[in-house]
Design a protein around this motif. Sequence first.
Motif, PDB file in Angstrom:
ATOM      1  N   ARG A 136      -4.751   6.467  -6.093  1.00 54.50           N
ATOM      2  CA  ARG A 136      -5.013   4.744  -5.995  1.00 54.50           C
ATOM      3  C   ARG A 136      -3.732   4.332  -6.051  1.00 54.50           C
ATOM      4  O   ARG A 136      -3.515   3.181  -5.608  1.00 54.50           O
ATOM      5  CB  ARG A 136      -5.991   4.517  -7.236  1.00 54.50           C
ATOM      6  CG  ARG A 136      -6.592   3.258  -6.876  1.00 54.50           C
ATOM      7  CD  ARG A 136      -7.800   2.957  -7.815  1.00 54.50           C
ATOM      8  NE  ARG A 136      -7.780   1.670  -7.781  1.00 54.50           N
ATOM      9  CZ  ARG A 136      -7.884   0.666  -7.074  1.00 54.50           C
ATOM     10  NH1 ARG A 136      -8.294   1.170  -5.702  1.00 54.50           N
ATOM     11  NH2 ARG A 136      -8.059  -0.428  -7.115  1.00 54.50           N
ATOM     12  N   PRO A 174      -1.383  -0.424   5.771  1.00 57.90           N
ATOM     13  CA  PRO A 174      -1.010  -1.225   4.774  1.00 57.90           C
ATOM     14  C   PRO A 174      -0.376  -2.622   5.384  1.00 57.90           C
ATOM     15  O   PRO A 174      -0.699  -3.845   4.787  1.00 57.90           O
ATOM     16  CB  PRO A 174       0.044  -0.629   4.136  1.00 57.90           C
ATOM     17  CG  PRO A 174       0.288   0.617   4.974  1.00 57.90           C
ATOM     18  CD  PRO A 174      -0.705   0.808   5.859  1.00 57.90           C
ATOM     19  N   ASP A 192      -2.075   4.233  -2.741  1.00 59.16           N
ATOM     20  CA  ASP A 192      -2.395   2.984  -1.904  1.00 59.16           C
ATOM     21  C   ASP A 192      -1.928   1.679  -2.298  1.00 59.16           C
ATOM     22  O   ASP A 192      -1.502   0.903  -1.315  1.00 59.16           O
ATOM     23  CB  ASP A 192      -4.164   3.101  -2.323  1.00 59.16           C
ATOM     24  CG  ASP A 192      -4.914   4.209  -1.517  1.00 59.16           C
ATOM     25  OD1 ASP A 192      -4.230   4.803  -0.513  1.00 59.16           O
ATOM     26  OD2 ASP A 192      -6.053   4.317  -1.780  1.00 59.16           O
ATOM     27  N   LEU A 193      -2.113   1.480  -3.561  1.00 58.50           N
ATOM     28  CA  LEU A 193      -1.445  -0.037  -3.795  1.00 58.50           C
ATOM     29  C   LEU A 193       0.040  -0.074  -3.518  1.00 58.50           C
ATOM     30  O   LEU A 193       0.637  -1.039  -3.386  1.00 58.50           O
ATOM     31  CB  LEU A 193      -1.891  -0.035  -5.402  1.00 58.50           C
ATOM     32  CG  LEU A 193      -3.438  -0.423  -5.744  1.00 58.50           C
ATOM     33  CD1 LEU A 193      -3.640  -0.066  -7.138  1.00 58.50           C
ATOM     34  CD2 LEU A 193      -3.687  -1.799  -5.170  1.00 58.50           C
ATOM     35  N   THR A 239      -7.861  -2.108  -1.057  1.00 59.40           N
ATOM     36  CA  THR A 239      -7.611  -0.724  -0.776  1.00 59.40           C
ATOM     37  C   THR A 239      -8.450  -0.099   0.169  1.00 59.40           C
ATOM     38  O   THR A 239      -8.395   0.520   0.944  1.00 59.40           O
ATOM     39  CB  THR A 239      -7.249   0.364  -1.804  1.00 59.40           C
ATOM     40  OG1 THR A 239      -8.333   0.002  -2.770  1.00 59.40           O
ATOM     41  CG2 THR A 239      -5.990  -0.260  -2.694  1.00 59.40           C
TER      42      THR A 239
END
Length: 573
Positions: free
Chosen positions: A14, A104, A17-18, A94
Amino acid sequence: MAVHNADIASMFNRTADLLELQGANPFRIRAYRRAARTIADLPQSAASLVESGADLSELPGIGDDLAGKIAGIVKTGRCPILEQLEKEFPAGLTELLNVGGLGPKRVMALHTSLGIDNVDDLRRAVRAEKIRALKGFSEKIEQKILHALETRGTQEKRFKWIVADEIARPLAAWLSGIAGVKKVVVAGSCRRMKDTVGDLDILVTCAKGSPVMDRFVKYEEVAEIISHGTTRATVLLRSGLQVDLRAVPGISYGAALYYFTGSKAHNVAVRALAVKRGLKINEYGVFKGDRRLAGRTEEEVFRQVGLPYIEPELRENRGEIEAARAGNLPRLVTVEDMRGDLHAHTKASDGRNSLSEMAAAARALGYEYLAITDHSRHLTIANGLDEKRLRKQCEDIDRLNEKLKGITLLKSCEVDILESGKLDLPDSVLKELDLTVCSVHYKFDLPAVRQTERIIRAMDNPYFNILAHPTGRLIGEREPYALEMERIVRAAKERGCLMEINAQPDRLDLNDIHCRIAKDAGVKLAISTDAHGTAHLGYMHLGVAQARRGWLEAKDVVNTLPLKALRQALKRR
DNA sequence: GCCGTTTTCGGCCCGACTGTTTTCAGTCG
C-alpha cells in the motif's frame, strides 16, 4: 493482536501504491514491493523474528530502514510512513490503479483535474464524458476506461492451474497449425506451475510474426482484442482468461522462453547479474554490445551469466539464484520418483471405485503401494466408516493383498480431527492400520491459536501419521483456516508426524511456501492425490509441481520410498 | 530504499504496444 506477515506485506504494498501516486523514486517504490514479497514469503513470522532479536536487515531487499519499520509495525501495529501517505491521498484513489489502462500518472491527472477520488467518481466522470477533454486523454481513452470498468472490474481474477491448462492446450494446438509457426510453448506462471494463473503467456517461433498475430486474434474463443502488434498480441478469451502471444525467430527461442517464463522478480535479478558482466539480456538473446552470445536455448542464456540451468518452478527470486551460484540447487522431486499414493477413497465412503479397481489403477501407474483412506464416522455426509466397517475393510484389504501382484494396498483411514483435538476413532482400531491420514473437516472458523492447538493435540496421539490438506483451503472458494503454521510444523517435527501435499487441483495444500517451511524444519512430506476415483490418481503431477516449487527433493518425500522403507519412515519417534 | 569483485554514492532490467504524438509518455508484462 498478533501482526501477520501478510499484514506487513500489505502495508508495504500500500505504501508503494501511494508512493507511485506521489511520483516518488521508482526504485524506492520497488524496494517496498520487494520487501513486501520477502516478508510474505518468509518461512517464519516476522513478529517472532523481531521478538527473538533477529537481524531482519539480513533478509534480501531489506536494509536498516525497512528492518526498523518492520520492527515498528510488529511492536505498534502501525506504519507511520503509510499513515502519513494516507493523509495525503483519498482512501479510494489507489483502487483506481487496478483499472486497466490507468497508472499513477493518469490517476493523479484525474484526481487533480476532476477531483476523482474513487471508482464511483471515475464511473460518473466517464458517463458524463468529462475525461475526454483532459490533456493527454481523449475520447478513445475514455471509452477504454469505461470498457475496463464494465468488463474487468478492479479485482484480479486468477484461474486454477488445471483450468488454465485446459484452456491453453487446444489454443496451443490451434496455433501450431498456423502457417509459418514452428514451435509453440506455454510459458509464464503456467510453465512455472503456480497453483493459480493470472494470464497465459504463449510463445511461438516463426520467421515473420505479423501474419501469426493476425490469425491469433481470430481464434474462435477470443472475446476481445486488447492489443495487436507485429510480434505481440493480447486477447481476452470468452472464459475471461487473458492470453499474451509473442513471436520471435527460432534463433531467439531460448532467450524468449526464459524471458516469458519469468517470474518478473527472477528475471530482474538475473538481468542485474548480466549487467555486472557487461551483458544485456532481452527476449532476443544475450548480447555484448551488438554481438549476440546466446539465445537458442535457455541453458545457453544461463551459461552466459555463469549459472547452471534453473528449473522453471524455482524461478521466483526466492534464493534460487544464490543457490545456483553456490552450486546448491535442489535436485527436485519428479513424478517418476513417486512409488505410491497415500490418500485415496473408495465406494466405502465417498469414492467412486472399489478396492480392486483402485488397486488396478495404481498398479497401472507403476506404483508399489496405495493407501486406502476412506473417511471416518464423523463425516456422515461422506458415509464415513465407524470402527466396525473399518475393521471389515481391513479384512477385505488383507484378502485382496493376497491375490494382488505388484502392488500392496495399505490399510488406512482419513480420520477426522475433532474440535477437541481427539481423533474420530479409538486407538484400538487405529493401531491396526498401516498408517493414518488425519484432517480437519469442520469448525474451520476457530481462532488461529485454538485451531493450531486442536491439530497439535491430535498429533499427540501416537497413531497420528500424516496431516492431510493442512490448511483446508479450496482455491477460489474457501480461504485457508487461520493457523500458526510454524507451530504446526515444529510440532510435526518433534513428534515424527508428516504433512501432506494434497494434489487435488482445487486444494494444492500445503502450498509451495509451506512446503519450503516444512522442508527447512526437517519435516517429511507425502504427496497424495486424495483420489475419489481412479482418474484422480493422475493428479499426482500437480502435487509434485507444488513440491518442486517448494524446493523438495525425493528424499524429502516419503512416498518416493520403497514399501519397506516407507513403513520405517512412518514409525513415530 | 537497497546494495557493494562498481563498497558509503550512484547506480538500480528491458522492450512492445497504444494513442496522441511530430519524438514521446504511459502502461504493461
